[in-house]
Scaffold this active site. Structure first.
Site, PDB file in Angstrom:
ATOM      1  N   ARG A  59     -16.135  -9.160   8.222  1.00  0.00           N
ATOM      2  CA  ARG A  59     -14.996  -9.329   9.123  1.00  0.00           C
ATOM      3  C   ARG A  59     -14.516 -10.777   9.143  1.00  0.00           C
ATOM      4  O   ARG A  59     -13.352 -11.046   9.425  1.00  0.00           O
ATOM      5  CB  ARG A  59     -15.356  -8.849  10.532  1.00  0.00           C
ATOM      6  CG  ARG A  59     -14.218  -8.957  11.541  1.00  0.00           C
ATOM      7  CD  ARG A  59     -14.393  -7.992  12.701  1.00  0.00           C
ATOM      8  NE  ARG A  59     -15.685  -8.153  13.356  1.00  0.00           N
ATOM      9  CZ  ARG A  59     -15.940  -9.032  14.331  1.00  0.00           C
ATOM     10  NH1 ARG A  59     -14.992  -9.860  14.747  1.00  0.00           N
ATOM     11  NH2 ARG A  59     -17.134  -9.078  14.884  1.00  0.00           N
ATOM     12  N   TYR A 112      12.365  -5.198  10.496  1.00  0.00           N
ATOM     13  CA  TYR A 112      11.646  -3.957  10.236  1.00  0.00           C
ATOM     14  C   TYR A 112      11.309  -3.286  11.571  1.00  0.00           C
ATOM     15  O   TYR A 112      11.018  -3.952  12.561  1.00  0.00           O
ATOM     16  CB  TYR A 112      10.384  -4.263   9.432  1.00  0.00           C
ATOM     17  CG  TYR A 112       9.398  -3.132   9.341  1.00  0.00           C
ATOM     18  CD1 TYR A 112       9.773  -1.889   8.824  1.00  0.00           C
ATOM     19  CD2 TYR A 112       8.094  -3.293   9.778  1.00  0.00           C
ATOM     20  CE1 TYR A 112       8.863  -0.846   8.749  1.00  0.00           C
ATOM     21  CE2 TYR A 112       7.173  -2.262   9.707  1.00  0.00           C
ATOM     22  CZ  TYR A 112       7.573  -1.032   9.190  1.00  0.00           C
ATOM     23  OH  TYR A 112       6.671  -0.004   9.133  1.00  0.00           O
ATOM     24  N   ASP A 184       8.993 -13.552   7.057  1.00  0.00           N
ATOM     25  CA  ASP A 184       8.479 -12.387   6.340  1.00  0.00           C
ATOM     26  C   ASP A 184       9.116 -12.381   4.949  1.00  0.00           C
ATOM     27  O   ASP A 184      10.332 -12.215   4.810  1.00  0.00           O
ATOM     28  CB  ASP A 184       8.836 -11.109   7.107  1.00  0.00           C
ATOM     29  CG  ASP A 184       8.196  -9.860   6.509  1.00  0.00           C
ATOM     30  OD1 ASP A 184       8.007  -9.814   5.278  1.00  0.00           O
ATOM     31  OD2 ASP A 184       7.914  -8.918   7.267  1.00  0.00           O
ATOM     32  N   LYS A 209       3.325  -3.478  -0.076  1.00  0.00           N
ATOM     33  CA  LYS A 209       4.552  -3.263  -0.834  1.00  0.00           C
ATOM     34  C   LYS A 209       4.418  -3.832  -2.249  1.00  0.00           C
ATOM     35  O   LYS A 209       3.624  -3.358  -3.039  1.00  0.00           O
ATOM     36  CB  LYS A 209       5.735  -3.856  -0.070  1.00  0.00           C
ATOM     37  CG  LYS A 209       5.795  -3.462   1.409  1.00  0.00           C
ATOM     38  CD  LYS A 209       5.764  -1.967   1.652  1.00  0.00           C
ATOM     39  CE  LYS A 209       6.104  -1.565   3.073  1.00  0.00           C
ATOM     40  NZ  LYS A 209       5.138  -1.958   4.111  1.00  0.00           N
TER      41      LYS A 209
END
Length: 397
Positions: A59, A112, A184, A209
């Protein structure tokens, strides 16, 4: 030590690799382990106190994740990066890392759908207000800044109308008011655009993506030149919120990065052909693609980008019913959310990826109910065009 002045295609394969891989493997192995063994208590304490290099718990750090982070930092011309379980984990964690109750952020009016939900609905629950303005008019951004403004956040090109934001002008405004900028860069990828070169503070990606490129893994990443900030983002936010990327997904991202340059070149070449086809088609009302001279942000895109990407949005004559018939009629293109895959994907943002926007206010946010978004794949361009042409002829527009 790998040279920083290597070309993009070289860095996308070799970036971040500074040590020999175990057993001299050409492809680094996947370290599918949740925890790590220490030699003794002092060894554990030294690693936990950052007094020596090592791993504790995936983690917080993992060799596969670390290589992906280093490679993304090299490609974005940053210093360090943090990998996340998804693009939204990256975006929300970065936003929370800069904002406290009583602060506000200013965002571009078109985002988005999930980013819109986080900024307009989730953050206000923590007494963090959001202002939405048109970043294509920088003076409106400056007018909206007040003493509580801590962050400017936008996509460029924006999703889904491809608006291009002048990063140089926005950075000048932000610096004058000591405000952080988050960009972004999912649509452009570091192949076509490097926001950190404009002195943006943090770049975020939905690595699901184009970074991955094959539609088979979720991931996100944040990159910055500020190494102290990245340490804070990783250990105070990513670790504590728990949005860690799987080592297997990091390995898939590394595999995807190897072909990012060639894929983006093919994506863009196809998109340019298809945008020109759509612009000349009698059943198309308007085409939104930065590579077209008719597009409002074309000249700005030419100045601050190295290419125009592969997302096209457009309006079909006949409105929403014609648009629905089009997306229901394509055969090669697939009706699906997401983007950046090898396959061509088509959707209606207002009904799918941006369904969280209030329908009665779509125009205020730069959207319409009938807008179609096309993520152009790397199939043969003529086959994509033929598919669209048949569907348009069947749409009844």
């Amino acid at each position: 030590m790998l040279r920083k002045d290597y070309g993009f295609d070289t860095l996308s394969i070799h970036g971040g690799t500074e040590e020999n891989n175990p057993k001299n493997a050409l492809n680094p192995p996947i370290f599918m382990t949740s925890t790590y063994i220490f030699d003794d208590v002092k060894d554990a304490q030294d690693i936990m106190n950052f007094e020596k290099q090592g791993y504790i718990y995936t983690r917080g750090n993992n060799p596969t994740l670390q290589l992906f982070e280093k490679r993304m930092a090299a490609l974005e011309e940053g210093e360090e990066a943090v990998a996340f379980a998804s693009g939204m984990a990256a975006i929300s964690s970065v936003l929370f890392s800069f904002l406290s109750p009583g602060d506000n952020l200013i965002v571009h009016k078109t985002l988005y759908g999930s980013s819109f939900t986080v900024t307009h609905k989730l953050l206000p629950q923590y007494h963090i207000n959001c202002k939405s303005v048109d970043f294509t008019q920088p003076e409106t951004v400056e007018a909206a800044i007040d003493k509580n403004t801590k962050v400017l956040y936008f996509e460029t090109p924006s999703n889904p109308n491809l608006a291009i934001i002048d990063m140089e002008r926005i950075v000048k405004i932000a610096m004058a008011y000591d405000v952080k900028i988050i960009v972004d860069n999912t649509f452009a990828t570091p192949y076509f655009q490097k926001p950190l070169s404009f002195d943006v503070d943090v770049v975020v990606h939905s690595a699901t993506k184009y970074i991955c490129g094959h539609g088979d893994a979720l991931g996100g990443v944040a990159v910055s030149k500020d190494t102290e900030y990245i340490q804070k983002l990783k250990f105070d936010y990513m670790c504590e919120f728990g949005g860690v990327m799987s080592p297997f997904n990091a390995w898939l991202m590394l595999r995807g990065l190897k072909t990012l340059g060639p894929r983006m070149r093919q994506h863009e070449a196809n998109a340019m052909c298809i945008a020109k086809f759509l612009e000349s088609h009698p059943k198309i009302e308007v085409v939104m693609y930065p590579g077209l001279a008719s597009f409002t942000g074309h000249e700005l895109a030419r100045r601050q980008m190295d290419g125009f990407g592969a997302i096209i949005s457009f309006e079909v004559k006949g409105g929403i019913e014609a648009a629905k018939k089009l997306v229901n009629s394509v055969q090669l293109a697939k009706l699906a959310v997401s983007l950046g895959d090898c396959e061509t994907l088509i959707e209606l943002p207002a009904a799918m990826t941006h369904a969280g926007y209030p329908k009665e206010k779509l125009h205020e946010f730069g959207l319409t109910e009938s807008m179609v978004r096309l993520s152009v794949g790397i199939e043969n361009a003529k086959d994509i065009i033929e598919d669209l042409d048949k569907a348009l002829n069947a749409s009844g527009a």
